[in-house]
Design a protein around this motif. Sequence first.
Motif, PDB file in Angstrom:
ATOM      1  N   LEU A  74       0.821  -1.214   0.000  1.00 30.98           N
ATOM      2  CA  LEU A  74       0.000   0.000   0.000  1.00 30.98           C
ATOM      3  C   LEU A  74       0.856   1.265   0.000  1.00 30.98           C
ATOM      4  O   LEU A  74       0.437   2.291  -0.527  1.00 30.98           O
ATOM      5  N   GLU A  75       2.051   1.200   0.569  1.00 32.54           N
ATOM      6  CA  GLU A  75       2.973   2.338   0.472  1.00 32.54           C
ATOM      7  C   GLU A  75       3.434   2.521  -0.974  1.00 32.54           C
ATOM      8  O   GLU A  75       3.559   3.636  -1.461  1.00 32.54           O
ATOM      9  N   ALA A  76       3.670   1.390  -1.666  1.00 28.16           N
ATOM     10  CA  ALA A  76       4.131   1.454  -3.054  1.00 28.16           C
ATOM     11  C   ALA A  76       3.015   1.906  -3.993  1.00 28.16           C
ATOM     12  O   ALA A  76       3.269   2.625  -4.960  1.00 28.16           O
ATOM     13  N   LEU A  77       1.781   1.481  -3.720  1.00 26.55           N
ATOM     14  CA  LEU A  77       0.631   1.857  -4.559  1.00 26.55           C
ATOM     15  C   LEU A  77      -0.566   2.104  -3.634  1.00 26.55           C
ATOM     16  O   LEU A  77      -1.380   1.218  -3.406  1.00 26.55           O
ATOM     17  N   TYR A  85      -5.925  -4.337  -0.063  1.00 22.78           N
ATOM     18  CA  TYR A  85      -6.978  -4.145   0.948  1.00 22.78           C
ATOM     19  C   TYR A  85      -7.748  -5.442   1.210  1.00 22.78           C
ATOM     20  O   TYR A  85      -8.138  -5.715   2.340  1.00 22.78           O
ATOM     21  N   LEU A  86      -7.961  -6.250   0.166  1.00 27.20           N
ATOM     22  CA  LEU A  86      -8.607  -7.554   0.375  1.00 27.20           C
ATOM     23  C   LEU A  86      -7.731  -8.447   1.252  1.00 27.20           C
ATOM     24  O   LEU A  86      -8.216  -9.098   2.173  1.00 27.20           O
ATOM     25  N   VAL A 108     -12.203  -1.416  -0.558  1.00 28.54           N
ATOM     26  CA  VAL A 108     -12.320  -2.215  -1.777  1.00 28.54           C
ATOM     27  C   VAL A 108     -13.585  -1.824  -2.530  1.00 28.54           C
ATOM     28  O   VAL A 108     -13.576  -1.707  -3.760  1.00 28.54           O
ATOM     29  N   ARG A 109     -14.675  -1.605  -1.817  1.00 28.58           N
ATOM     30  CA  ARG A 109     -15.945  -1.239  -2.454  1.00 28.58           C
ATOM     31  C   ARG A 109     -15.784   0.032  -3.297  1.00 28.58           C
ATOM     32  O   ARG A 109     -16.339   0.142  -4.380  1.00 28.58           O
ATOM     33  N   ARG A 110     -15.003   0.985  -2.800  1.00 29.34           N
ATOM     34  CA  ARG A 110     -14.771   2.212  -3.566  1.00 29.34           C
ATOM     35  C   ARG A 110     -13.931   1.948  -4.820  1.00 29.34           C
ATOM     36  O   ARG A 110     -14.096   2.612  -5.834  1.00 29.34           O
TER      37      ARG A 110
END
Length: 176
Positions: A74-77, A85-86, A108-110
């Motif tokens: 998540l830091e990378a992307l 996130y899943l 994830v929903r967003r």
Amino acid sequence: SHSLVCASLCQLVAPAQAAPETEARVRFFEARVRRDPFDFLALNRLADAYLQRARENADVTDYDRAEAALKRSLEALPEDNAAAYLGLGSVLLARHRFSDALDSAERVRRLRPGDPTLEALAGDALVGLGRYDEAIREVVPEFGPGWLSKLVIGGVATGHGFTTFSIVAQAPDGRI
């Protein structure tokens, strides 16, 4: 007789071994991440391998490893990384941090509305929080007043780490 009892008990508490394929996946993705620490796809797959190994050998330290890999991913992307996130939701479910897992599901929903894996993550988190009607609506959006429902929760883990649950919902007009 004492040694026979000890031998039996020792077998019961001996740590389980992860499948050789899982160990190979862990080694492969650890090597890829060492070569490129910003490869968010490799970090996501490494986390998935850690989660699988944790399910196979019951070593909860693999949850820490998985979470660390996902946070690096998540830091990378940070913006468009639904897979991270899943995966993070799976880790949080395993740790019974249902509210945090639900937060991951909402992220994830967003990013990927309607993703069936999202429904499983959110549904599991809602079941863990005791919010059963919301869990049913996650899978059967039109569920509401007048409907009959039955939620069956099983203890079998799926490939993504979610427990299985099944829902039988009957509409007021009798449709199932």
